[in-house]
Design a protein around this motif. Structure first.
Motif, PDB file in Angstrom:
ATOM      1  N   VAL A   1       0.778  -1.168  -0.187  1.00  0.00           N
ATOM      2  CA  VAL A   1      -0.225   0.033   0.077  1.00  0.00           C
ATOM      3  C   VAL A   1       0.928   1.170  -0.184  1.00  0.00           C
ATOM      4  O   VAL A   1       1.555   1.222   0.875  1.00  0.00           O
ATOM      5  CB  VAL A   1      -0.998  -0.106   1.252  1.00  0.00           C
ATOM      6  CG1 VAL A   1      -1.590   1.228   1.170  1.00  0.00           C
ATOM      7  CG2 VAL A   1      -1.839  -1.110   1.249  1.00  0.00           C
ATOM      8  N   ILE A   2       0.731   2.131  -0.824  1.00  0.00           N
ATOM      9  CA  ILE A   2       1.474   3.137  -1.238  1.00  0.00           C
ATOM     10  C   ILE A   2       0.479   4.631  -0.775  1.00  0.00           C
ATOM     11  O   ILE A   2      -0.283   4.719  -1.170  1.00  0.00           O
ATOM     12  CB  ILE A   2       1.828   3.479  -2.762  1.00  0.00           C
ATOM     13  CG1 ILE A   2       2.477   2.201  -3.098  1.00  0.00           C
ATOM     14  CG2 ILE A   2       2.595   4.625  -2.966  1.00  0.00           C
ATOM     15  CD1 ILE A   2       2.613   2.101  -4.625  1.00  0.00           C
ATOM     16  N   GLN A   3       1.278   5.398   0.410  1.00  0.00           N
ATOM     17  CA  GLN A   3       0.507   6.386   0.683  1.00  0.00           C
ATOM     18  C   GLN A   3       0.592   7.682  -0.172  1.00  0.00           C
ATOM     19  O   GLN A   3       1.950   7.905  -0.522  1.00  0.00           O
ATOM     20  CB  GLN A   3       0.877   6.930   2.085  1.00  0.00           C
ATOM     21  CG  GLN A   3       0.277   8.052   2.764  1.00  0.00           C
ATOM     22  CD  GLN A   3       0.588   8.191   4.263  1.00  0.00           C
ATOM     23  OE1 GLN A   3       0.626   7.500   4.792  1.00  0.00           O
ATOM     24  NE2 GLN A   3       0.422   9.334   4.486  1.00  0.00           N
ATOM     25  N   VAL A   4      -0.081   8.511  -0.550  1.00  0.00           N
ATOM     26  CA  VAL A   4      -0.130   9.349  -1.561  1.00  0.00           C
ATOM     27  C   VAL A   4      -0.989  10.599  -1.145  1.00  0.00           C
ATOM     28  O   VAL A   4      -1.807  10.533  -0.261  1.00  0.00           O
ATOM     29  CB  VAL A   4      -0.626   9.064  -2.879  1.00  0.00           C
ATOM     30  CG1 VAL A   4       0.165   7.897  -3.360  1.00  0.00           C
ATOM     31  CG2 VAL A   4      -2.001   8.791  -2.867  1.00  0.00           C
ATOM     32  N   ASP A   5      -0.407  11.947  -1.582  1.00  0.00           N
ATOM     33  CA  ASP A   5      -1.318  13.041  -1.222  1.00  0.00           C
ATOM     34  C   ASP A   5      -2.474  13.527  -2.015  1.00  0.00           C
ATOM     35  O   ASP A   5      -3.321  14.013  -1.287  1.00  0.00           O
ATOM     36  CB  ASP A   5      -0.106  14.311  -1.452  1.00  0.00           C
ATOM     37  CG  ASP A   5       0.938  14.312  -0.350  1.00  0.00           C
ATOM     38  OD1 ASP A   5       0.926  13.702   0.740  1.00  0.00           O
ATOM     39  OD2 ASP A   5       1.947  14.679  -0.873  1.00  0.00           O
ATOM     40  N   ASP A   6      -2.552  12.873  -3.120  1.00  0.00           N
ATOM     41  CA  ASP A   6      -3.622  13.005  -3.934  1.00  0.00           C
ATOM     42  C   ASP A   6      -4.268  11.845  -4.758  1.00  0.00           C
ATOM     43  O   ASP A   6      -3.669  11.623  -5.606  1.00  0.00           O
ATOM     44  CB  ASP A   6      -3.263  14.414  -5.061  1.00  0.00           C
ATOM     45  CG  ASP A   6      -4.496  14.783  -6.120  1.00  0.00           C
ATOM     46  OD1 ASP A   6      -5.383  13.993  -6.050  1.00  0.00           O
ATOM     47  OD2 ASP A   6      -4.540  15.997  -6.471  1.00  0.00           O
ATOM     48  N   LEU A   7      -5.106  11.343  -4.474  1.00  0.00           N
ATOM     49  CA  LEU A   7      -5.589  10.116  -4.653  1.00  0.00           C
ATOM     50  C   LEU A   7      -5.812  10.098  -6.209  1.00  0.00           C
ATOM     51  O   LEU A   7      -5.732   9.118  -6.873  1.00  0.00           O
ATOM     52  CB  LEU A   7      -6.664   9.435  -3.802  1.00  0.00           C
ATOM     53  CG  LEU A   7      -6.788   7.887  -3.734  1.00  0.00           C
ATOM     54  CD1 LEU A   7      -5.719   7.275  -3.509  1.00  0.00           C
ATOM     55  CD2 LEU A   7      -8.062   7.538  -3.178  1.00  0.00           C
ATOM     56  N   GLU A   8      -6.862  11.014  -6.677  1.00  0.00           N
ATOM     57  CA  GLU A   8      -7.310  11.132  -7.861  1.00  0.00           C
ATOM     58  C   GLU A   8      -6.094  11.508  -9.148  1.00  0.00           C
ATOM     59  O   GLU A   8      -5.967  10.700  -9.986  1.00  0.00           O
ATOM     60  CB  GLU A   8      -8.308  12.151  -8.050  1.00  0.00           C
ATOM     61  CG  GLU A   8      -9.726  12.129  -7.656  1.00  0.00           C
ATOM     62  CD  GLU A   8      -9.829  11.980  -5.900  1.00  0.00           C
ATOM     63  OE1 GLU A   8     -10.657  11.487  -5.405  1.00  0.00           O
ATOM     64  OE2 GLU A   8      -8.824  12.501  -5.349  1.00  0.00           O
ATOM     65  N   ALA A   9      -4.996  12.260  -8.541  1.00  0.00           N
ATOM     66  CA  ALA A   9      -4.055  12.536  -9.491  1.00  0.00           C
ATOM     67  C   ALA A   9      -3.256  10.958  -9.596  1.00  0.00           C
ATOM     68  O   ALA A   9      -2.751  10.857 -10.697  1.00  0.00           O
ATOM     69  CB  ALA A   9      -3.258  13.537  -9.068  1.00  0.00           C
TER      70      ALA A   9
END
Length: 111
Positions: A62-70
């Motif tokens: 699982v990769i944590q990101v700041d902007d899921l849609e992008a």
């Protein structure tokens, strides 16, 4: 306190997989021979194992990101396939995808 610091994925093509993760997430890899590459951040790193004799069942990383849609757009733009569209779960939202080797991973954005 223990924390996950490395995930290794079996890959059919180390070069193709490095290109995918570079395009989708901007990650750089260090090569260790022809069949192995890894990120070297010192945090939670990703190893790409192209040696079929060493393959094990792949975990869901699982990769944590700041902007899921992008991120979803970047994943599909880099050649990934969405297997589970964005959904909410306790603590945030995430989606699942397959990389060009068929490994299933997830990207998540905390609440």
């Amino acid at each position: 306190m223990a924390k996950l610091n490395y995930v290794e994925l079996p890959v059919q093509s180390t070069a193709t997989t490095k290109a995918f993760f570079a395009a989708a997430f901007g990650w750089d890899f260090t090569d260790f021979g022809d069949d192995y590459a890894a990120t070297m951040t010192g945090q939670t790193d990703l190893g790409l194992n192209g040696d079929r004799s060493q393959w094990t069942a792949a975990p869901l990383a699982v990769i944590q990101v700041d902007d899921l849609e992008a991120t979803e757009a970047a994943v599909t733009g880099a050649g990934g396939t969405i297997t589970q569209p964005i959904f909410a779960f306790p603590g945030g939202r995430r989606f699942h995808f397959r990389d060009p080797n068929g490994n299933e991973l997830a990207a998540m954005q905390p609440a």
